[in-house]
Design a protein around this motif. Structure first.
Motif, short mmCIF file in Angstrom:
data_model
loop_
_atom_site.label_atom_id
_atom_site.label_comp_id
_atom_site.label_asym_id
_atom_site.label_seq_id
_atom_site.Cartn_x
_atom_site.Cartn_y
_atom_site.Cartn_z
N PRO A 78 42.21 -13.82 46.01
CA PRO A 78 40.98 -13.51 45.27
C PRO A 78 40.86 -12.01 45.04
O PRO A 78 41.16 -11.21 45.94
N THR A 79 40.46 -11.64 43.84
CA THR A 79 40.30 -10.21 43.56
C THR A 79 39.27 -9.62 44.51
O THR A 79 38.37 -10.33 45.00
N GLY A 116 40.32 -29.04 46.79
CA GLY A 116 41.46 -28.37 46.16
C GLY A 116 41.40 -28.29 44.65
O GLY A 116 42.43 -28.14 43.99
N ARG A 117 40.18 -28.39 44.12
CA ARG A 117 40.03 -28.28 42.66
C ARG A 117 39.41 -26.96 42.24
O ARG A 117 38.93 -26.82 41.11
N ALA A 118 39.44 -25.97 43.11
CA ALA A 118 39.05 -24.59 42.77
C ALA A 118 40.35 -23.81 42.59
O ALA A 118 41.14 -23.67 43.54
N LEU A 119 40.60 -23.34 41.40
CA LEU A 119 41.89 -22.77 41.03
C LEU A 119 41.80 -21.27 40.82
O LEU A 119 41.04 -20.79 39.98
N GLY A 120 42.59 -20.53 41.56
CA GLY A 120 42.69 -19.10 41.32
C GLY A 120 43.64 -18.83 40.17
O GLY A 120 44.76 -19.35 40.15
N VAL A 121 43.19 -18.05 39.20
CA VAL A 121 44.00 -17.78 38.01
C VAL A 121 44.06 -16.27 37.78
O VAL A 121 43.04 -15.57 37.85
N PHE A 122 45.27 -15.78 37.50
CA PHE A 122 45.52 -14.35 37.29
C PHE A 122 45.36 -14.01 35.82
O PHE A 122 46.03 -14.57 34.96
N CYS A 123 44.46 -13.08 35.53
CA CYS A 123 44.23 -12.62 34.15
C CYS A 123 44.39 -11.11 34.10
O CYS A 123 43.44 -10.38 34.39
N VAL A 152 32.33 -13.84 47.33
CA VAL A 152 31.94 -15.18 46.90
C VAL A 152 32.66 -16.23 47.75
O VAL A 152 32.03 -17.17 48.26
N VAL A 153 33.97 -16.11 47.89
CA VAL A 153 34.74 -17.14 48.60
C VAL A 153 34.44 -17.15 50.10
O VAL A 153 34.77 -18.11 50.79
N TYR A 176 38.65 -19.23 39.17
CA TYR A 176 38.13 -17.93 39.64
C TYR A 176 39.26 -16.91 39.62
O TYR A 176 40.45 -17.27 39.59
N PRO A 177 38.96 -15.61 39.65
CA PRO A 177 39.99 -14.57 39.46
C PRO A 177 40.78 -14.27 40.74
O PRO A 177 40.21 -14.12 41.82
N VAL A 178 42.10 -14.18 40.58
CA VAL A 178 42.98 -13.75 41.66
C VAL A 178 43.86 -12.62 41.15
O VAL A 178 44.01 -12.42 39.94
N ASP A 179 44.47 -11.89 42.08
CA ASP A 179 45.39 -10.82 41.69
C ASP A 179 46.79 -11.39 41.49
O ASP A 179 47.00 -12.61 41.56
#
Length: 328
Positions: free
Chosen positions: A272-273, A294-301, A279-280, A264-267
């Protein structure tokens, strides 16, 4: 035959040679051939035909989606169209400075102030925006300077290649491509078993999303995770609209439980954005097995239309995957 004395004839010849030298210098015909280089052109194939552009352009205006990719490659445009604050906020300091040093020539591609643009005396204009915007201003732009227009469906790697060629910033592209290749190889080697044995889903939400909705992302950075890294991510059937185009109600969050890993998107700070925060906060999200284990990963794009931001995404994905050790 002339009766000019030898010394006088020598002086006359020297003066003539000096005059010729000065003439050649003024025309760019000696030394570093500056004049010849300025006159050289290359042909670029684009949406609006085959365009002859300067081989070494010096005053480039970028419009629409070409702004940040050109700057990402090390370019310094003299004119740009506006980009969002959120896009500016994630730019490296030097890239933001390059953008802010340029003259704003319009709020968007179709709203370009052509007179203001022309006053910048560009020798090249780079454009990517909708066909409707091109219909509004395209022909006017072509009267100002050679204009290269790429369609919105241009694949991002091809887009980077084309901008580098037209804008004469290929050195930056070569470095970024090498970094991209190294990062992809490292992720595939380090997390090969996880990638092979796990199912993934990338979920997101934009500031344009309706309240109480989210979507499954199969375009953008998730394309890179799927197509370049090899993550098993859902995607639309061939010929169908991207899954990302369909808004899903929060009630369907529970359906994500069938996936081993959720991204999911993070800054840039790993939070979380703002659009994704609702959502979270839901109990349905918190109850997902991937979230609780712990298998939900925040990823910065930060972006996916040039190598610089994509390489940042790969770094973030690498760090996120590292946290899965012992959890699958």
């Amino acid at each position: 035959m002339s009766n000019t004395p030898l010394m006088r004839r020598g002086a006359t010849l020297a003066a003539a040679l000096m005059t010729a030298s000065l003439f050649l210098t003024a025309c760019g015909g000696d030394g570093d051939n500056t004049g010849d280089k300025a006159a050289e052109t290359r042909s670029i194939k684009a949406e609006n035909g085959t365009i002859k552009v300067p081989a070494a352009p010096r005053r480039i205006v970028t419009i629409g989606n070409t702004n940040l990719p050109f700057i990402d490659l090390g370019g310094k445009p003299v004119g740009v169209t506006e980009v969002s604050d959120s896009d500016l906020d994630v730019l490296p300091k030097e890239q933001r400075a390059a953008y802010e040093a340029a003259e704003i020539v319009g709020s968007s591609g179709g709203e370009v102030d052509v007179e203001k643009l022309a006053a910048l005396k560009p020798d090249l204009i780079l454009v990517q925006f909708s066909s409707d915007d091109w219909d509004k201003v395209g022909k006017q732009l072509e009267t100002v300077a050679p204009t290269v227009n790429w369609g919105l469906d241009t694949e991002w790697k091809a887009f980077a290649d084309a901008i580098a060629e037209a804008g004469n910033v290929a050195d930056g592209l070569s470095r970024q491509k090498a970094e991209f290749k190294e990062k992809v190889a490292k992720i595939q080697e380090t997390y090969g078993k996880i990638i092979k044995d796990s199912s993934f889903v990338d979920v997101s939400r934009g500031d344009w999303s309706d309240p109480g909705t989210f979507y499954i992302a199969d375009i953008g950075c998730s394309e890179i995770a799927r197509d370049d890294i090899g993550l098993d991510l859902p995607e639309a059937a061939e010929g169908k609209d991207p899954l990302a185009y369909e808004s899903l109600p929060f009630e369907q969050i529970s359906e994500l439980s069938k996936y081993d890993v959720i991204t999911y998107p993070v800054d840039a700070d790993g939070k979380p954005t703002e659009p994704f925060e609702p959502v979270v906060k839901t109990n349905t999200w918190k109850a997902l097995p991937a979230v609780s284990s712990g298998r939900a990963l925040g990823v910065f794009c930060p972006g996916n239309n040039s190598y610089g931001p994509v390489n940042q995404y790969l770094d973030s994905l690498d760090s996120a995957l590292a946290t899965l050790a012992g959890k699958l």
